[in-house]
Write an enzyme that holds these catalytic residues in place. Structure first.
Site, PDB file in Angstrom:
ATOM      1  N   GLY A  41       0.826  -1.207   0.000  1.00 30.53           N
ATOM      2  CA  GLY A  41       0.000   0.000   0.000  1.00 30.53           C
ATOM      3  C   GLY A  41       0.854   1.247   0.000  1.00 30.53           C
ATOM      4  CB  SER A 118      -1.334  -8.954  -1.468  1.00 28.88           C
ATOM      5  OG  SER A 118      -0.707  -7.944  -0.722  1.00 28.88           O
ATOM      6  CG  HIS A 138      -7.710   0.550   5.753  1.00 22.88           C
ATOM      7  ND1 HIS A 138      -6.518   0.099   5.248  1.00 22.88           N
ATOM      8  CD2 HIS A 138      -7.392   1.600   6.555  1.00 22.88           C
ATOM      9  CE1 HIS A 138      -5.522   0.847   5.716  1.00 22.88           C
ATOM     10  NE2 HIS A 138      -6.030   1.753   6.522  1.00 22.88           N
ATOM     11  CG  HIS A 163      -0.615   3.509   8.899  1.00 21.21           C
ATOM     12  ND1 HIS A 163      -1.191   4.293   7.928  1.00 21.21           N
ATOM     13  CD2 HIS A 163      -0.291   4.354   9.927  1.00 21.21           C
ATOM     14  CE1 HIS A 163      -1.201   5.548   8.328  1.00 21.21           C
ATOM     15  NE2 HIS A 163      -0.662   5.606   9.539  1.00 21.21           N
ATOM     16  CG  ASP A 164      -4.675   3.917   8.777  1.00 22.81           C
ATOM     17  OD1 ASP A 164      -4.293   4.967   9.325  1.00 22.81           O
ATOM     18  OD2 ASP A 164      -4.781   3.793   7.551  1.00 22.81           O
TER      19      ASP A 164
END
Length: 204
Positions: A41, A118, A138, A163-164
């Site tokens: 990402g 991916s 996400h 992340h996030d």
């Protein structure tokens, strides 16, 4: 202090806070001795710059992104950016902006773009990795796919960064938090630190 960090880093499109970028830089600089860094990402390359600068003198960053935007970047969605929309193709296209930012930072010989998804790239992947940074789609399906495709390639002592992370569902999406908890529950990872919404785990 991060050497050669672009003065306009905060103007580069992306959702990474400065303290999160500094943590990525620090961990990538240490992990590069164990193997390449793989980012899932990349968007327009903001996080890639931190990783690339950490690996500039002796490492490689594989930057994996289909560059068609995540669910929230599509036309009509909350984070849609008209500047990154190719009206001729009727598709989001972040690759041109990504390449421009990588080239401007002098990282063309450090960062290797992988323009795909991916599952496609991981299908025949055999290279052990020193660090994996997951910041892709996400949705739960997308996050699970990224985690399952890449966490297994981390060497012992390698870093898994996600992340996030929002433990409170009222603050943000739950998919990154779900895979972070899954990694901890597996017994294969130990938490190193949390910086803002970035979580850092080490492969045991």
């Amino acid at each position: 202090m991060i050497p050669d960090l672009p003065a306009n880093i905060e103007q580069i499109k992306g959702f990474l806070a400065a303290d999160e970028g500094a943590a990525l830089y620090r961990h990538a600089q240490a992990a590069r001795a164990l193997g390449p860094v793989l980012e899932v990402g990349s968007y327009c390359g903001k996080s890639t710059l931190y990783l690339g600068l950490a690996c500039r003198d002796g490492g490689t960053v594989y930057a994996l992104d289909h560059h068609r935007g995540s669910e929230e970047h599509q036309a009509g969605e909350m984070f849609h950016d008209p500047d990154l929309y190719d009206s001729g193709e009727a598709l989001v296209d972040t690759f041109r902006e990504f390449r421009r930012n990588i080239r401007t930072a002098g990282l063309d010989d450090t960062v290797v773009p992988l323009v795909s998804s991916s599952d496609v790239v991981a299908r025949h992947w055999r290279t052990p990795l020193g660090m994996v940074f997951i910041d892709g789609g996400h949705s739960l399906d997308a996050a699970l796919l990224d985690y399952r495709c890449w966490s297994c390639h981390l060497v012992q002592g390698g870093i898994l960064a996600v992340h996030d992370l929002f433990p409170d569902p009222y603050e943000g999406g739950q998919a990154p938090w779900a895979i972070y908890q899954m990694a901890l529950a597996s017994g294969l990872f130990a938490e190193v630190e949390r910086v803002n919404t970035l979580g850092i785990l080490r492969r045991l």
